[in-house]
Design an enzyme around this catalytic site. Structure first.
Site, PDB file in Angstrom:
ATOM      1  N   PRO A 141       0.819  -1.194   0.000  1.00  0.00           N
ATOM      2  CA  PRO A 141       0.000   0.000   0.000  1.00  0.00           C
ATOM      3  C   PRO A 141       0.861   1.255   0.000  1.00  0.00           C
ATOM      4  O   PRO A 141       1.743   1.409   0.836  1.00  0.00           O
ATOM      5  CB  PRO A 141      -0.782  -0.116   1.303  1.00  0.00           C
ATOM      6  CG  PRO A 141      -0.310  -1.382   1.949  1.00  0.00           C
ATOM      7  CD  PRO A 141       0.964  -1.748   1.326  1.00  0.00           C
ATOM      8  N   GLU A 142       0.591   2.111  -0.927  1.00  0.00           N
ATOM      9  CA  GLU A 142       1.228   3.418  -0.982  1.00  0.00           C
ATOM     10  C   GLU A 142       0.153   4.443  -0.616  1.00  0.00           C
ATOM     11  O   GLU A 142      -0.937   4.059  -0.219  1.00  0.00           O
ATOM     12  CB  GLU A 142       1.815   3.653  -2.380  1.00  0.00           C
ATOM     13  CG  GLU A 142       2.753   2.521  -2.802  1.00  0.00           C
ATOM     14  CD  GLU A 142       3.342   2.694  -4.193  1.00  0.00           C
ATOM     15  OE1 GLU A 142       3.463   3.838  -4.652  1.00  0.00           O
ATOM     16  OE2 GLU A 142       3.693   1.676  -4.815  1.00  0.00           O
TER      17      GLU A 142
ATOM     18  N   HIS B 223      -3.779 -14.997   9.281  1.00  0.00           N
ATOM     19  CA  HIS B 223      -2.857 -13.865   9.454  1.00  0.00           C
ATOM     20  C   HIS B 223      -3.540 -12.632  10.023  1.00  0.00           C
ATOM     21  O   HIS B 223      -3.082 -11.524   9.812  1.00  0.00           O
ATOM     22  CB  HIS B 223      -2.165 -13.500   8.138  1.00  0.00           C
ATOM     23  CG  HIS B 223      -1.477 -14.652   7.463  1.00  0.00           C
ATOM     24  ND1 HIS B 223      -0.460 -15.358   8.065  1.00  0.00           N
ATOM     25  CD2 HIS B 223      -1.666 -15.216   6.258  1.00  0.00           C
ATOM     26  CE1 HIS B 223      -0.052 -16.307   7.242  1.00  0.00           C
ATOM     27  NE2 HIS B 223      -0.769 -16.247   6.143  1.00  0.00           N
TER      28      HIS B 223
ATOM     29  N   ARG C   5       2.718 -10.984   5.567  1.00  0.00           N
ATOM     30  CA  ARG C   5       4.179 -10.935   5.682  1.00  0.00           C
ATOM     31  C   ARG C   5       4.669 -10.262   6.960  1.00  0.00           C
ATOM     32  O   ARG C   5       5.860 -10.282   7.251  1.00  0.00           O
ATOM     33  CB  ARG C   5       4.760 -10.241   4.452  1.00  0.00           C
ATOM     34  CG  ARG C   5       4.596 -11.082   3.196  1.00  0.00           C
ATOM     35  CD  ARG C   5       5.092 -10.379   1.967  1.00  0.00           C
ATOM     36  NE  ARG C   5       6.541 -10.241   1.956  1.00  0.00           N
ATOM     37  CZ  ARG C   5       7.214  -9.620   0.986  1.00  0.00           C
ATOM     38  NH1 ARG C   5       6.567  -9.084  -0.024  1.00  0.00           N
ATOM     39  NH2 ARG C   5       8.510  -9.546   1.036  1.00  0.00           N
TER      40      ARG C   5
END
Length: 273
Positions: A2-3, A93, A112
């Site tokens: 995500p930017e 997760h 991650r």
DNA sequence: CTGTAATCCTGCGAGC
DNA sequence: TGCTCGCAGGATTACA
């Protein structure tokens, strides 16, 4: 992943679902994220506090709480920050689940674990740290300082754009897309860029980011907005991930090189060195 | 200063 | 079908 546009979309999605709600319970997973979620000495009790506001700065989100503290959230590469009905199935997760008093849950999921969720006692101080650490938001870049910063640097343009102290929120996708729009090669050194080209680059960044926000960000793989919806701007890419595809402007195949440790996509004809 | 590589992780697609 | 390899939107650190 995500930017800025993705994080902005999450914040806009979450705002109406979160502001005014009270946290009634919190479940914290055992696995470590990039930063500790709770620091010794941060005297903050989350339960019973309500959400006052949610803001974005660069790629960071700050959820302000009634007690003056805040949740500081960064999505890293694969983070998802969503509000869903309590009954929604639990995804793998999922590291944080905050129960809200309206039957929904605020959840943080991150395969991650490159992201972070921090509970901080002093929300104003946290905001000040972000402001002191990060460069301007793209829409707030001033022409003159930006020209000066770029032209004083021997680094590549790609490295400069990825530097969060120069501009906050630009990542690999939007750096490549901005450089294409400005017709600048990612390996060009800042000091070699004429003032007028610096202006074009600044405007390109602003345009690309604004358009990407309109498109609710880009979903390559994991990204979803605050209500679980995918982005749409990935369909508008001119170069990112399009190695070998014809350039939209001149049909030359898009090239890919590694610059500043990241894959960088560009048109060898439109973006000469 | 700058660049490169390694690190933190999991998952997925390519290629064999 | 199943395996290994490389690579992925980020950020920081160590080292040349």
């Amino acid at each position: 992943m995500p930017e800025l546009p993705e994080v902005e979309t999450v914040v806009r999605d979450l705002r109406p679902l979160l502001v005014g709600r009270t946290v009634t319970a919190a479940t914290v997973g055992g696995l470590k994220l990039r930063k500790p979620w709770w620091k010794a000495g941060e005297k903050t009790h989350l339960i019973g506090q309500s959400v006052v506001a949610i803001h974005r700065r660069g790629k960071h989100m700050r959820v302000e709480l009634t007690g003056g503290g805040c949740l500081l959230v960064h999505l890293g590469m694969t983070g998802q920050f969503t509000v869903v009905p309590k009954a929604a199935p639990a995804a793998t997760h999922t590291h944080f689940v905050f129960d809200l008093n309206d039957g929904h849950q605020l959840r943080y999921r991150d395969a991650r674990r490159f992201g972070s969720v921090e509970l901080l006692a002093d929300g104003a101080a946290a905001a000040a740290v972000l402001n002191a650490t990060l460069g301007p938001e793209p829409e707030d870049i001033d022409a003159e300082p930006f020209r000066a910063t770029v032209r004083a640097s021997k680094r590549t343009l790609k490295a400069i754009l990825l530097d969060q102290t120069v501009v906050a929120g630009v990542g690999n996708i939007y750096a490549d897309e901005s450089l294409f729009r400005a017709k600048l090669h990612p390996e060009t050194r800042g000091e070699k860029v004429p003032a007028a080209a610096c202006d074009q680059l600044r405007i390109a960044i602003q345009d690309v980011i604004a358009k990407a926000i309109e498109g609710r960000g880009s979903t390559i793989r994991d990204y979803v907005g605050g209500s679980g919806l995918k982005g749409g701007y990935q369909h508008e890419f001119a170069v990112y991930g399009l190695t070998g595809e014809p350039c939209l402007r001149c049909a030359t195949p898009i090239n890919m090189v590694r610059v500043a440790g990241r894959s960088s996509h560009y048109c060898p004809t439109c973006q000469p060195k």
